[in-house]
Design a protein around this motif. Structure first.
Motif, PDB file in Angstrom:
ATOM      1  N   TYR B  36       0.847  -1.186   0.000  1.00 25.26           N
ATOM      2  CA  TYR B  36       0.000   0.000   0.000  1.00 25.26           C
ATOM      3  C   TYR B  36       0.881   1.233   0.000  1.00 25.26           C
ATOM      4  CZ  TYR B  36      -3.342  -3.458   1.653  1.00 25.26           C
ATOM      5  OH  TYR B  36      -4.128  -4.583   1.767  1.00 25.26           O
ATOM      6  N   GLN B  38       0.728   5.358   1.109  1.00 26.64           N
ATOM      7  CA  GLN B  38      -0.031   6.353   1.855  1.00 26.64           C
ATOM      8  C   GLN B  38       0.650   7.713   1.764  1.00 26.64           C
ATOM      9  OE1 GLN B  38      -0.434   6.019   6.180  1.00 26.64           O
ATOM     10  NE2 GLN B  38      -2.526   6.789   6.056  1.00 26.64           N
ATOM     11  N   LYS B  42      -3.925  11.250   3.949  1.00 28.01           N
ATOM     12  CA  LYS B  42      -4.800  10.466   3.077  1.00 28.01           C
ATOM     13  C   LYS B  42      -4.887   9.021   3.536  1.00 28.01           C
ATOM     14  CE  LYS B  42      -5.524  13.786   0.077  1.00 28.01           C
ATOM     15  NZ  LYS B  42      -6.882  14.394  -0.038  1.00 28.01           N
ATOM     16  N   ALA B  43      -5.937   8.345   3.082  1.00 28.84           N
ATOM     17  CA  ALA B  43      -6.063   6.917   3.344  1.00 28.84           C
ATOM     18  C   ALA B  43      -5.054   6.147   2.504  1.00 28.84           C
ATOM     19  CB  ALA B  43      -7.476   6.446   3.021  1.00 28.84           C
ATOM     20  N   PRO B  44      -4.657   4.981   2.967  1.00 29.04           N
ATOM     21  CA  PRO B  44      -3.776   4.135   2.146  1.00 29.04           C
ATOM     22  C   PRO B  44      -4.421   3.784   0.802  1.00 29.04           C
ATOM     23  CG  PRO B  44      -3.803   3.353   4.395  1.00 29.04           C
ATOM     24  CD  PRO B  44      -4.893   4.382   4.282  1.00 29.04           C
ATOM     25  N   PHE B  46      -4.219   0.893  -2.278  1.00 29.44           N
ATOM     26  CA  PHE B  46      -3.817  -0.489  -2.565  1.00 29.44           C
ATOM     27  C   PHE B  46      -3.038  -0.541  -3.868  1.00 29.44           C
ATOM     28  CE2 PHE B  46      -3.932  -4.896  -2.755  1.00 29.44           C
ATOM     29  CZ  PHE B  46      -4.734  -5.407  -3.765  1.00 29.44           C
ATOM     30  N   TYR B  87       3.696   0.582   2.812  1.00 28.54           N
ATOM     31  CA  TYR B  87       3.513  -0.469   3.808  1.00 28.54           C
ATOM     32  C   TYR B  87       3.294  -1.813   3.122  1.00 28.54           C
ATOM     33  CZ  TYR B  87       2.499   3.312   7.129  1.00 28.54           C
ATOM     34  OH  TYR B  87       2.561   4.427   7.927  1.00 28.54           O
ATOM     35  N   GLN B 100       6.220  -1.761   9.340  1.00 33.04           N
ATOM     36  CA  GLN B 100       6.233  -0.487  10.047  1.00 33.04           C
ATOM     37  C   GLN B 100       6.240   0.716   9.111  1.00 33.04           C
ATOM     38  OE1 GLN B 100       8.919  -2.166   9.370  1.00 33.04           O
ATOM     39  NE2 GLN B 100      10.744  -0.853   9.330  1.00 33.04           N
TER      40      GLN B 100
END
Lengths: 118, 107
Positions: B36, B38, B42-44, B46, B87, B100
């Motif tokens: 992902y 990010q 903002k939202a992650p 995909f 991530y 992490q």
């Protein structure tokens, strides 16, 4: 178009209860898992758990088991994350995400910021 | 729980560079890994699933590889919009876990 729309920012005091929501649209809500992910300020993503709206089958991360409750209302295509007694350490952004059958998350809500402060 | 360790934690690079981010699992997860992106506030988003399959609409400069315990995300030629945090996530077994994060910054 798949959309997950989350409830608005919340500011609460320690000890208060809270329920935040995530409404799905543009797909079959009961056929896809909904995951909840926490992101504390300046930190990474943490998987909290996942719920299957079709039958409310729920799996919690051990880190969050007993600390939160996940639920759904199929009639309104909405998933919920709730706390019975908030702590300051619950301050974070919370995301819902649509989970595929395999376990990855292909659509995300915009996030709900929860601030817990006295 | 399966732990995912990403390296490096942060990385400075220039537009046009090729960059590679590594994700190592504490036990074998076959190809059950997703990536992902990010951006701040903002939202992650995909990007990749099953370690190497690009999600529809993701630019082909992104690629993933690996299986078992060692995985990589490669961006072949960095674009300005690629500067973000990345991530990895395993979906081999519950509890699902994230790495992490790796923060990719402009040099």
């Amino acid at each position: 178009e798949v959309q997950l729309v989350q409830s608005e920012t919340e500011v609460k005091k320690p000890g208060e209860s809270l329920k935040i929501s995530c409404e799905g649209s543009g797909y079959s809500f009961t056929s896809n898992w909904i995951a909840w992910v926490r992101q504390m300020p300046g930190k990474g993503l943490e998987w909290m758990g996942i719920i299957y709206p079709g039958d409310s089958d729920t799996r919690y991360s051990p880190s969050f088991q007993g600390q939160v409750t996940m639920s759904v209302d199929k009639s309104i295509n909405t998933a919920y994350l709730q706390w019975s007694s908030l702590k300051a350490s619950d301050t974070a952004m919370y995301y819902c995400a649509r989970g595929t059958g395999a376990g990855f998350f292909d659509s995300w809500g915009q996030g709900t910021l929860v601030t817990v402060s006295s | 729980a399966i732990q995912l360790t990403q390296s490096p934690s942060s990385l400075s690079a220039s537009v046009g560079d090729r960059v590679t981010i590594t994700c190592r699992a504490s036990q074998g997860i076959s190809s059950a890994l997703a990536w992902y992106q990010q951006k701040p506030g903002k939202a992650p988003k995909f990007l990749i699933y099953y370690a190497s399959t690009l999600q529809s609409g993701v630019p082909s400069r992104f690629s993933g590889s690996g299986s078992g315990t060692d995985f990589t995300l490669t961006i072949s030629s960095l674009q300005p919009e690629d500067f973000a945090t990345y991530y990895c996530q395993q979906f081999n077994s519950y509890p699902y876990t994230f790495g992490q994060g790796t923060k990719l910054e402009i040099k």
